[in-house]
Design a protein around this motif. Structure first.
Motif, mmCIF file in Angstrom:
data_model
loop_
_atom_site.group_PDB
_atom_site.id
_atom_site.type_symbol
_atom_site.label_atom_id
_atom_site.label_comp_id
_atom_site.label_asym_id
_atom_site.label_seq_id
_atom_site.Cartn_x
_atom_site.Cartn_y
_atom_site.Cartn_z
ATOM 1 N N LEU A 139 0.899 -1.103 -0.047
ATOM 2 C CA LEU A 139 -0.044 0.061 -0.042
ATOM 3 C C LEU A 139 0.854 1.278 0.090
ATOM 4 C CD1 LEU A 139 -2.809 1.374 0.295
ATOM 5 C CD2 LEU A 139 -2.822 1.231 2.814
ATOM 6 N N THR A 140 1.918 1.390 0.987
ATOM 7 C CA THR A 140 2.613 2.624 1.302
ATOM 8 C C THR A 140 3.432 2.787 -0.024
ATOM 9 O OG1 THR A 140 2.336 2.410 3.423
ATOM 10 C CG2 THR A 140 4.268 3.861 2.796
ATOM 11 N N GLU A 141 3.762 4.051 -0.467
ATOM 12 C CA GLU A 141 4.629 4.433 -1.490
ATOM 13 C C GLU A 141 5.787 5.197 -1.326
ATOM 14 O OE1 GLU A 141 0.813 4.008 -4.894
ATOM 15 O OE2 GLU A 141 1.870 5.962 -4.675
ATOM 16 N N VAL A 164 4.392 8.879 -0.806
ATOM 17 C CA VAL A 164 3.135 8.943 -0.140
ATOM 18 C C VAL A 164 2.864 7.993 0.902
ATOM 19 C CG1 VAL A 164 1.769 7.738 -1.715
ATOM 20 C CG2 VAL A 164 0.581 9.383 -0.319
ATOM 21 N N GLY A 165 2.626 8.345 2.216
ATOM 22 C CA GLY A 165 2.310 7.158 3.207
ATOM 23 C C GLY A 165 0.897 7.420 3.933
ATOM 24 N N VAL A 189 -2.005 8.370 1.367
ATOM 25 C CA VAL A 189 -2.019 7.322 0.402
ATOM 26 C C VAL A 189 -3.487 7.051 -0.181
ATOM 27 C CG1 VAL A 189 -2.375 5.269 1.755
ATOM 28 C CG2 VAL A 189 -1.208 5.160 -0.493
ATOM 29 N N SER A 190 -4.540 7.195 0.593
ATOM 30 C CA SER A 190 -5.827 7.225 0.145
ATOM 31 C C SER A 190 -6.320 8.070 -1.016
ATOM 32 C CB SER A 190 -6.848 7.428 1.562
ATOM 33 O OG SER A 190 -6.712 8.827 1.912
ATOM 34 N N MET A 209 -2.186 8.261 -3.960
ATOM 35 C CA MET A 209 -1.815 7.024 -4.460
ATOM 36 C C MET A 209 -1.219 7.298 -5.804
ATOM 37 S SD MET A 209 -3.299 3.139 -4.790
ATOM 38 C CE MET A 209 -3.442 3.060 -2.984
ATOM 39 N N GLU A 210 -0.129 7.049 -6.448
ATOM 40 C CA GLU A 210 0.607 7.207 -7.444
ATOM 41 C C GLU A 210 0.783 5.806 -8.227
ATOM 42 O OE1 GLU A 210 4.644 8.816 -6.734
ATOM 43 O OE2 GLU A 210 3.683 10.854 -6.186
ATOM 44 N N THR A 211 0.676 4.836 -7.715
ATOM 45 C CA THR A 211 0.600 3.537 -8.610
ATOM 46 C C THR A 211 -0.956 3.460 -9.356
ATOM 47 O OG1 THR A 211 2.005 2.467 -6.979
ATOM 48 C CG2 THR A 211 0.666 1.190 -8.166
ATOM 49 N N LYS A 217 5.900 0.668 -4.725
ATOM 50 C CA LYS A 217 5.512 0.546 -3.174
ATOM 51 C C LYS A 217 6.761 0.658 -2.544
ATOM 52 C CE LYS A 217 1.064 0.308 -4.135
ATOM 53 N NZ LYS A 217 0.256 1.318 -3.692
ATOM 54 N N LYS A 235 -4.629 2.944 -8.231
ATOM 55 C CA LYS A 235 -5.568 3.779 -8.397
ATOM 56 C C LYS A 235 -5.927 3.578 -10.065
ATOM 57 C CE LYS A 235 -6.086 7.964 -6.654
ATOM 58 N NZ LYS A 235 -6.127 8.961 -6.359
#
Length: 453
Positions: free
Chosen positions: A197-199, A202-203, A206-207, A210-212, A227, A244
């Motif tokens: 989840l964490t990137e 962004v931590g 992330v909601s 999110m960049e992924t 991630k 996303k």
């Protein structure tokens, strides 16, 4: 056999028994009748018996109380079966993990040899129904997390990521077919899971940030992004990746197999905490995922949040385990370490530190016990879990600090365990939501105002 196990695990009378003395004792009393009587005692009666026996030492010898971080006897609230499972996990951690954990922590390697033995405990997926899972109360999931973290937080994190986050994502968000394919094998630890989840950029946000990304091309989902801090990812067979959708802008979940083209996991080095945990940076480059591996019931970040709420209580229990391990290690040390001709445990300032540690630990224990009761009652909310995470991770920091302090210079040596607890407490303080983010969740609940940007 069950009677023997109960007596051995509960009061330890048969451990390292002197057979010659046992034979002489048999001449004086009916051992069979005595054993049957002992087997019928409840935990409260056994504790009373042990207290009496502990005061029957040689004349003039100072009998010290046992080292036990459960000062309010919360173990008495467990059923006999729950208590047996707790002791089963404790014995495993003491016998199989404690002897090797400092060496592996120092080398930042994972002890893969314990996985098969770990599987024999049958504690994976504790609260889930079906798929070979024990289907026990959430309370027992917390108790188990505490017992593992009491010896080592890294092993507890490995277990929590696999059993809670990875299996939990499939259990809550997967289709029936996905559950049948993965959960039985994961329950037996034949397949290991991770949770992405964490990137890197962004931590806490992330909601929204999110960049992924993921995009459906008509046949497959194409994932791109990175991630970070993903525990177990260097050796996991299956990694839950959250991304996303570039079309709907909603967060979706995917079951990514380690052999998927475009998936790469690189171990993170030079950590000061949780050094046994194999954290990785995951890079997804046009990673193709079949529609059948998309979590069918994960259609927004609200579904992700369901997994996090379920596991956050377990992190609070981890903090309690870390604190208890540090307190008990420090107490043991102060009873043996002598300065100015007597044990340092006999000095007022040291006792003050120990009592402060025990006070915080006891408050934490009673909080998480009630937290799990609420989870089992179906009334747990995000703010309930967040308050426990905030309080327990803060108090753990204080406890491990005092534990190191009463040990003096020896407190920074791995051989006394507390140095490891001090470092690992810093990781607990940050993961599964920082102190600030969890505080804002609670603040929103009690004021009615959201202070999030």
């Amino acid at each position: 056999m069950a009677l023997f196990s109960k007596i051995k695990n509960t009061i330890g009378l048969l451990k390292d028994v002197d057979l010659e003395k046992l034979a002489k004792l048999n001449e004086k009393i009916d051992l069979k009748q005595a054993m049957n009587t002992l087997g019928n005692l409840d935990d409260r009666q056994i504790k009373g018996l042990m207290k009496m026996l502990n005061h029957q030492g040689k004349k003039g010898q100072h009998q010290l109380p046992p080292i036990d971080g459960d000062f309010y006897n919360l173990d008495l609230k467990l059923t006999e079966e729950q208590r047996e499972l707790q002791l089963k996990v404790r014995n495993f951690m003491e016998d199989e993990v404690r002897p090797l954990v400092n060496d592996y922590w120092n080398k930042a390697k994972f002890p893969f040899e314990i996985i098969e033995k770990f599987a024999q405990l049958n504690i994976t997926g504790v609260p889930y129904e079906g798929y070979g899972c024990p289907n026990l109360p959430f309370l027992m999931e917390g108790i188990i997390a505490q017992e593992i973290a009491r010896v080592d937080v890294s092993i507890s994190t490995f277990f929590g990521v696999h059993s809670g986050l990875a299996m939990g994502s499939i259990y809550l968000c997967g289709s029936d077919e996905q559950k049948q394919e993965w959960l039985p094998k994961m329950q037996r630890l034949e397949k290991i899971g991770a949770f992405g989840l964490t990137e890197p950029n962004v931590g806490s946000a992330v909601s929204q940030g999110m960049e992924t990304t993921c995009k459906f091309d008509g046949e497959n989902w194409i994932l791109n992004g990175q991630k970070k801090w993903i525990g177990n990812a260097t050796f996991a067979d299956v990694i839950i990746i959250w991304a996303k959708d570039v079309d709907s802008h909603q967060v979706k979940g995917f079951i990514v197999r380690k052999e998927n083209p475009g998936f790469q996991a690189e171990k993170m080095e030079d950590k000061m905490a949780l050094r046994i945990v194999q954290n990785a940076i995951i890079t997804l480059t046009d990673c193709k995922i079949a529609e059948s591996d998309r979590l069918q019931n994960a259609n927004s970040f609200k579904d992700t949040a369901k997994v996090l709420k379920m596991t956050r209580a377990g992190v609070a229990w981890q903090a309690v385990g870390c604190a208890r391990g540090a307190y008990e290690s420090a107490l043991k040390y102060t009873k043996k370490r002598e300065q100015f001709g007597k044990p340092i445990a006999s000095y007022q300032l040291v006792q003050n530190h120990l009592v402060e540690m025990l006070s915080n630990l006891t408050a934490m224990q009673t909080m998480v016990f009630r937290l799990s009761e609420m989870q089992d009652e179906g009334i747990l909310t995000d703010e309930h879990a967040s308050l426990a995470k905030v309080y327990c991770s803060m108090r753990t920091r204080d406890i491990v600090s005092r534990a190191r302090e009463v040990m003096g210079g020896n407190g920074i040596l791995l051989e006394h365990d507390v140095a490891r607890f001090v470092a690992d407490a810093e990781a607990i303080y940050s993961y599964e939501g920082t102190k600030e983010i969890n505080s804002l969740i609670v603040g929103r609940a009690i004021t009615g105002y959201s202070a999030f940007v």
